[in-house]
Structures are given as structure tokens and as C-alpha cells.
Design a protein around this motif. Structure first.
Motif, PDB file in Angstrom:
ATOM      1  N   ASP A 235       0.773  -1.068   0.328  1.00 25.75           N
ATOM      2  CA  ASP A 235       0.099  -0.312   0.095  1.00 25.75           C
ATOM      3  C   ASP A 235       0.997   1.223  -0.037  1.00 25.75           C
ATOM      4  N   TYR A 236       1.043   1.817  -1.162  1.00 27.79           N
ATOM      5  CA  TYR A 236       2.079   2.909  -1.305  1.00 27.79           C
ATOM      6  C   TYR A 236       1.586   4.309  -0.560  1.00 27.79           C
ATOM      7  N   ALA A 237       0.481   4.336   0.114  1.00 26.49           N
ATOM      8  CA  ALA A 237       0.150   5.483   1.059  1.00 26.49           C
ATOM      9  C   ALA A 237       0.989   5.609   2.130  1.00 26.49           C
ATOM     10  N   GLY A 238       1.536   4.210   2.547  1.00 25.86           N
ATOM     11  CA  GLY A 238       2.550   4.404   3.723  1.00 25.86           C
ATOM     12  C   GLY A 238       3.841   4.468   3.612  1.00 25.86           C
ATOM     13  N   SER A 239       4.255   4.418   2.066  1.00 31.10           N
ATOM     14  CA  SER A 239       5.635   4.405   1.612  1.00 31.10           C
ATOM     15  C   SER A 239       6.065   5.544   0.619  1.00 31.10           C
ATOM     16  N   THR A 240       5.282   6.580   0.679  1.00 29.98           N
ATOM     17  CA  THR A 240       5.099   7.724  -0.252  1.00 29.98           C
ATOM     18  C   THR A 240       5.404   8.880   0.738  1.00 29.98           C
ATOM     19  N   SER A 241       6.719   9.454   0.724  1.00 30.88           N
ATOM     20  CA  SER A 241       6.683  10.657   1.856  1.00 30.88           C
ATOM     21  C   SER A 241       6.468  11.616   1.032  1.00 30.88           C
ATOM     22  N   ASP A 242       5.301  12.407   0.987  1.00 30.42           N
ATOM     23  CA  ASP A 242       5.104  13.509   0.234  1.00 30.42           C
ATOM     24  C   ASP A 242       3.918  14.470   1.090  1.00 30.42           C
ATOM     25  N   HIS A 243       3.915  15.824   0.867  1.00 29.10           N
ATOM     26  CA  HIS A 243       3.198  16.591   1.320  1.00 29.10           C
ATOM     27  C   HIS A 243       1.756  16.284   1.371  1.00 29.10           C
ATOM     28  N   HIS A 244       0.934  16.482   2.580  1.00 30.25           N
ATOM     29  CA  HIS A 244      -0.459  16.340   2.675  1.00 30.25           C
ATOM     30  C   HIS A 244      -0.859  14.689   2.773  1.00 30.25           C
ATOM     31  N   ASN A 245       0.290  13.771   2.559  1.00 27.04           N
ATOM     32  CA  ASN A 245       0.000  12.388   2.772  1.00 27.04           C
ATOM     33  C   ASN A 245       0.282  12.045   4.318  1.00 27.04           C
ATOM     34  N   ASN A 425      -2.372  -0.076  -4.408  1.00 25.87           N
ATOM     35  CA  ASN A 425      -2.353  -0.831  -3.399  1.00 25.87           C
ATOM     36  C   ASN A 425      -2.773  -2.222  -3.649  1.00 25.87           C
ATOM     37  N   THR A 426      -1.993  -3.268  -3.347  1.00 30.29           N
ATOM     38  CA  THR A 426      -2.464  -4.689  -3.870  1.00 30.29           C
ATOM     39  C   THR A 426      -2.568  -5.630  -2.557  1.00 30.29           C
ATOM     40  N   ALA A 427      -2.503  -4.928  -1.485  1.00 27.45           N
ATOM     41  CA  ALA A 427      -2.887  -5.484  -0.129  1.00 27.45           C
ATOM     42  C   ALA A 427      -4.200  -6.177  -0.220  1.00 27.45           C
ATOM     43  N   SER A 428      -5.295  -5.723  -0.824  1.00 28.37           N
ATOM     44  CA  SER A 428      -6.465  -6.290  -0.883  1.00 28.37           C
ATOM     45  C   SER A 428      -6.360  -7.476  -1.939  1.00 28.37           C
ATOM     46  N   ILE A 452      12.515   3.666   3.113  1.00 23.88           N
ATOM     47  CA  ILE A 452      11.782   3.671   1.945  1.00 23.88           C
ATOM     48  C   ILE A 452      10.660   3.089   2.102  1.00 23.88           C
ATOM     49  N   THR A 453      10.563   1.892   2.413  1.00 22.44           N
ATOM     50  CA  THR A 453       9.475   0.975   2.610  1.00 22.44           C
ATOM     51  C   THR A 453       9.524   0.721   4.401  1.00 22.44           C
ATOM     52  N   PRO A 454       8.887   1.721   5.260  1.00 21.60           N
ATOM     53  CA  PRO A 454       9.090   1.500   6.461  1.00 21.60           C
ATOM     54  C   PRO A 454       8.561   0.361   7.354  1.00 21.60           C
ATOM     55  N   PHE A 455       9.205  -0.329   8.312  1.00 18.84           N
ATOM     56  CA  PHE A 455       8.496  -1.353   9.072  1.00 18.84           C
ATOM     57  C   PHE A 455       7.260  -1.052   9.685  1.00 18.84           C
ATOM     58  N   PHE A 456       7.137   0.037  10.138  1.00 17.63           N
ATOM     59  CA  PHE A 456       5.460   0.471  10.655  1.00 17.63           C
ATOM     60  C   PHE A 456       4.443   0.434   9.563  1.00 17.63           C
ATOM     61  N   ASP A 457       4.989   0.790   8.335  1.00 17.83           N
ATOM     62  CA  ASP A 457       3.939   0.658   7.106  1.00 17.83           C
ATOM     63  C   ASP A 457       3.601  -0.841   6.851  1.00 17.83           C
ATOM     64  N   ALA A 458       4.348  -1.857   7.217  1.00 14.19           N
ATOM     65  CA  ALA A 458       4.086  -3.286   7.063  1.00 14.19           C
ATOM     66  C   ALA A 458       3.086  -3.633   8.193  1.00 14.19           C
ATOM     67  N   GLU A 459       3.401  -3.106   9.322  1.00 11.93           N
ATOM     68  CA  GLU A 459       2.365  -3.287  10.404  1.00 11.93           C
ATOM     69  C   GLU A 459       1.134  -2.577  10.155  1.00 11.93           C
ATOM     70  N   TYR A 460       1.012  -1.434   9.787  1.00 14.14           N
ATOM     71  CA  TYR A 460      -0.094  -0.768   9.493  1.00 14.14           C
ATOM     72  C   TYR A 460      -0.817  -1.556   8.292  1.00 14.14           C
ATOM     73  N   THR A 461      -0.194  -1.859   7.377  1.00 14.48           N
ATOM     74  CA  THR A 461      -0.830  -2.573   6.131  1.00 14.48           C
ATOM     75  C   THR A 461      -1.510  -3.864   6.270  1.00 14.48           C
ATOM     76  N   PHE A 462      -0.733  -4.728   7.190  1.00 14.58           N
ATOM     77  CA  PHE A 462      -1.194  -6.101   7.219  1.00 14.58           C
ATOM     78  C   PHE A 462      -2.297  -5.963   8.528  1.00 14.58           C
TER      79      PHE A 462
END
Length: 504
Positions: A235-245, A425-428, A452-462
Motif C-alpha cells: 500500500d503506497y500510502a504508507g511508503s510515499t513521503s509526500d506533502h499532505h499524505n 494498493n495490492t494489499a487487498s 523507503i518501505t518502513p517497518f511500521f507501514d508493514a504493520e499498518y498494512t497487514f
């Protein structure tokens, strides 16, 4: 007037006919014979002496009309002398990510029979040749055959005949082509009864989830036994460091804390695990609420959150307040070791580089975690191909291809047009595959210093997306995106995968 009209008509007709006769379609290039190189080897894996065959070859994929349209390059390592038990031996398909990356990194860094050696502590650049190749004492060939795949445009893989790059350089197109290759390899090698696994890294995990779903359709349902997701990016929402995300500010903070701890800028006197757990709880219980409250925060609340961010990141409070409590990852890379004039890596925060522009808001030379090991991996693979596998090709092996990323199409909308990831997002897809296939299990490997793909994003996604949590194993390492460059993590990851492959 009639004569003039007739003359104009004849001139126009003549021009159209002439243009049709002179206009020629671009000739289709002849399809060369597929290359194939077979060698025999022996090595020790898991304490056992294994005799195996290496098959490096091109596999031609066809379209619905039977025309060859793409050449997939792969290297397969299969155990010899199994006879009747061969069809039941597990097989693991391995690829990297990008999109635009060949499988060189997992091949020469983790799974292959031989590995390239780089500085385990990320203190020294790989420099220039020669580089050290070593036998992979942590290899898995005693447990599973291995097939390394290079998607179209990477390695030696390419379009051929009537093939078009656009038919492969897209999220769904990529998944379909890799699925087609896997089915063909399984069929050609009579391995339909073998337990089947996929190991992917980074975008390779995005692909793995999409392929797992794709394999279950098209009249040839193939159920996987497991996925090994290294530095997941579903899920790229959690691995895209960008303004307003807002999601990314949350998912990246614990990795910033871990990296600040590593560089002794924060969390001193506590273990890495203790400090990371504090960062988790702050993110869940305080930081998320503060970000969503935004300008409604009182001055006292802003000061309190800023103090905690100083505590976790080691950055200057004034800088954090000027950042509106939102720290973009590229800026963190430049600011953490600002006083020392160093920029830290993105793929692995342990790496450091010196840049001439010390006040830029993001790295200017690229990623130290990439350019400090890239030459070693490229040289090692080319040398290994030539000296061990006796491969001779008429074109260079592309470890990466930037043109793919520039032309990539991420998602198809109903009318057939394309739009950019907002987010991908291919998590679904994985969630659906796990619910249809109750034997599908997943190993998720995350590095604490992966920025770049943070470990907390893995926890969030899964923890969402319909994923079946009790069939997911989360593992953590004191390295980065390619945690296997850190020798203790290489050994730990190999053991974790070994356990994953052998568990009931």
C-alpha cells in the motif's frame, strides 16, 4: 469549373494512392533462437551436500494468436538425482522490484549459490574491482529449487517479434506476464504438484500480491503455498513521503526514531526495541490525533508534540515547528547528520554520504545505500554468469532500467485509460488470495533502518485489507531495505525463511 474539380479530385486521389503505396509499416524483427545455458554444480546448503543443475535461459511468451512477443530471462537451480520425488520438491520464484530492477540483488545478496561481499556495517564504499564472491553458506537449495526471474526490460528480458513494451510496463500487465511465465515454467518442468512459493523484494512484493491473485484465474488456477515479502510495499500510502499524505508521516516516524537511535541522536540508554515501541505508541496514541487536528492544535499542544518529535528524531525543535510537525523523509536524510555534513541513505539509514550541497532539502547525489554497493553487485553478477554459468549473450545485462519507471502505468480505470498511483494498493489482492486459499501463508521481513518501505507501514498494512493475520509472520532486522547486506541479518533472515518453508 467541372474540369477544375476533376483535376483536383485526380490529384487528391493520386496523392492518397501514392502515399499508401510508399508508406511502409516498420518491419517486425526476426525472432532469434532462444538462448539456453545448462551447467552442473555441487554445494553445501543447510549442512547437506547438494548436486544441482543451473539452467539459464530465455523463455518466449506468446500472445493469443501464438506469436512470440516477449523473452523472459531466468536462472533456475534445481536439485539433481531426485527421480520420483522431483515433482513434489518445493520451488520458489524470486524477483526484485523497481519497477525496472532485475533479480540481481536477491540473486547475489541472499538466495543464490554464491554471494557478493559488501561492508556489513555500512561504513565503507564498495570501491572498485576486484570484489569478493563467496559460497552462500546460508543458502536454501536443500529445501527448495529456485527460479530467478527478470521481467521484460530488465536483465536480458525484452520484447520480441510483435511485442510492445506497453503490454508489459504496467502494474496489471506486469502481473499477467509474470503469471504467464510461472505457469509455463511449472508446466514445462512438470511441477504442478510441487509446493510453490514466491519471494519478492520492494515493488517485487507489490507484484507478488498481484501475481498471487492472478494465478487463481484464467482457467488454470494455481494456489501458492507461501509468499516471502522482503521490505513490503503493498500500500503506497504508507511508503510515499509526500506533502499532505498524513499516512506517510505516521508510518515513517518509527523508522526515523530507529535510525536516530542507530546514529546516537536519540534513544540512548534504551534498547532499539524499547525505543521503537515507544515510537509506535506515540504514533498511535498522540501523533495521529495531532496531525488530524492540524491548525486546531493549541500552542501548548503543538509544543508538546514538537518536544516528543525532538525526542524521537533528534532534530532541532525550531526546525520541527517550522516543518509544521511534519517531517518529509528526504529532509530527514539531510538534517539528521547536518552538523557532520553527512547525508544518510534512504534504502538503509546506516549508510552515509558526503555531498557538496550541504543546505539542500534532500539528497543531491542519490542514495548512498545504493551507489555504495551497486558496482559490486553488477560486477559480481556479470563475473558469475561468465565464469560459473558459462553465459555468453549478445547484449548487456541490465541490473536496472530507468526507462521502465518513466513509462510505467500503475492502474487501469474502467474505460481503459491510465492514471498515476494515488495510491497503488495490492494489499487487498493478497487479502482475497488468502481467503480463497486457506493454505497461503506469508512471511514479512522488515528492516528497522529502511527509510523507503518502513517497518511500521508493514504493520499498518497487514492489520487491515482483509489479510488473515494468523497466517502472517512478521520478522524484523537491524538493517535496511536490503537487510541481507548486514551479515547478522543475512543469517537471521535465512533462518527465518528456512523455518517458514518447513513449518506445517
Amino acid at each position: 469549373m467541372k474540369n477544375c474539380t476533376l483535376i483536383l479530385y485526380l490529384l487528391l486521389f493520386t496523392t492518397i494512392v501514392f502515399s499508401q503505396q510508399t508508406k511502409k509499416e516498420e518491419p517486425i524483427k526476426p525472432i532469434p533462437k532462444a538462448a539456453s545455458f545448462i551447467t552442473n554444480h555441487q554445494g553445501v546448503f543447510g549442512g547437506k551436500s547438494i548436486t544441482y543443475k543451473a539452467t539459464a535461459k530465455e523463455t518466449y511468451l506468446t500472445n493469443e494468436k501464438g506469436d512470440s512477443v516477449a523473452s523472459f530471462w531466468s536462472v533456475a537451480y534445481t536439485q539433481k538425482e531426485l527421480k520420483n520425488s522431483a515433482p513434489l520438491r518445493p520451488v520458489t520464484f524470486v524477483f526484485n522490484g523497481g519497477p525496472g530492477s532485475a533479480s540481481v540483488w536477491l540473486h547475489m545478496g541472499l538466495f543464490g549459490p554464491k554471494l557478493v561481499s559488501v561492508d556489513s556495517e555500512a561504513k565503507e564504499d564498495d570501491g572498485a574491482a576486484p570484489y569478493l564472491l563467496k559460497n552462500n553458506e546460508n543458502g536454501l537449495l536443500d529445501l527448495t529449487d529456485l527460479v530467478f526471474i527478470d521481467p521484460v526490460g530488465t536483465g536480458y528480458s525484452r520484447v520480441i517479434g510483435k511485442g510492445k513494451e506497453k503490454d508489459y510496463w504496467g502494474l496489471k500487465e506486469d502481473a499477467k506476464s509474470v503469471t504467464q511465465f510461472i505457469r509455463k515454467w511449472i508446466t514445462d518442468n512438470k511441477r504442478w504438484m510441487s509446493p510453490k512459493y514466491i519471494a519478492g523484494e520492494s515493488f517485487g512484493t507489490t507484484r507478488a500480491a498481484a501475481v498471487a491473485k492472478e494465478l487463481e484465474g484464467n482457467g488454470q488456477n494455481m494456489a501458492l503455498n507461501g509468499l516471502i515479502l522482503i521490505s513490503q510495499a503493498l500500500d503506497y500510502a504508507g511508503s510515499t513521503s509526500d506533502h499532505h499524505n498524513i499516512t506517510s508521516y505516521l508510518t515513517y516516524l518509527p523508522s526515523m526514531a530507529a535510525t536516530a537511535w542507530y546514529h546516537k541522536k536519540a534513544g540512548q540508554g534504551k534498547s532499539l526495541e524499547q525505543f521503537v515501541e515507544e515510537a509506535r505508541q506515540f504514533t498511535y496514541n498522540s501523533y495521529a490525533a495531532a496531525l488530524y487536528k492540524g491548525n486546531l492544535l493549541s500552542k501548548t499542544e503543538r509544543e508538546t508534540i514538537a518536544d516528543k518529535l525532538v525526542y524521537f528524531t533528534g532534530l532541532n525543535k525550531s526546525y520541527i515547528l517550522k516543518s509544521n510537525l511534519r517531517i518529509l523523509m528526504p529532509r530527514f536524510q539531510k538534517r539528521l547528520l547536518y552538523d557532520e555534513g553527512l547525508t544518510i541513505g534512504r534504502l538503509d539509514g546506516r549508510f552515509m554520504g558526503e555531498e557538496s550541497d550541504l543546505v539542500a532539502d534532500r539528497p543531491t547525489l542519490g542514495d548512498p545505500a545504493s551507489y555504495q554497493i551497486g558496482a559490486a553487485y553488477t560486477a559480481a553478477l556479470n563475473h558469475y554468469y561468465a565464469s560459473d554459468l558459462n553465459i555468453t549473450m549478445d547484449r548487456p545485462y541490465l541490473t536496472s532500467n530507468g526507462k521502465i519507471g518513466q513509462k510505467w502505468r500503475w492502474r487501469t480505470v474502467p474505460d481503459g485509460s491510465y492514471w498515476e498511483p494515488t495510491p497503488v494498493n495490492t494489499a487487498s489482492d493478497l487479502g482475497e488470495a488468502m481467503r480463497r486459499n486457506t493454505d497461503l501463508k506469508v512471511l514479512v521481513a522488515s528492516g528497522y533502518y529502511d527509510l523507503i518501505t518502513p517497518f511500521f507501514d508493514a504493520e499498518y498494512t497487514f492489520s487491515r485489507n482483509g489479510i488473515v493475520s494468523d497466517r502472517v509472520l512478521m520478522t524484523y532486522y537491524e538493517g535496511g531495505h536490503m537487510m541481507y547486506t548486514h551479515q547478522p541479518d543475512l543469517e537471521k533472515l535465512a533462518k527465518d525463511i528456512r523455518k517458514f518453508l518447513t513449518q506445517d
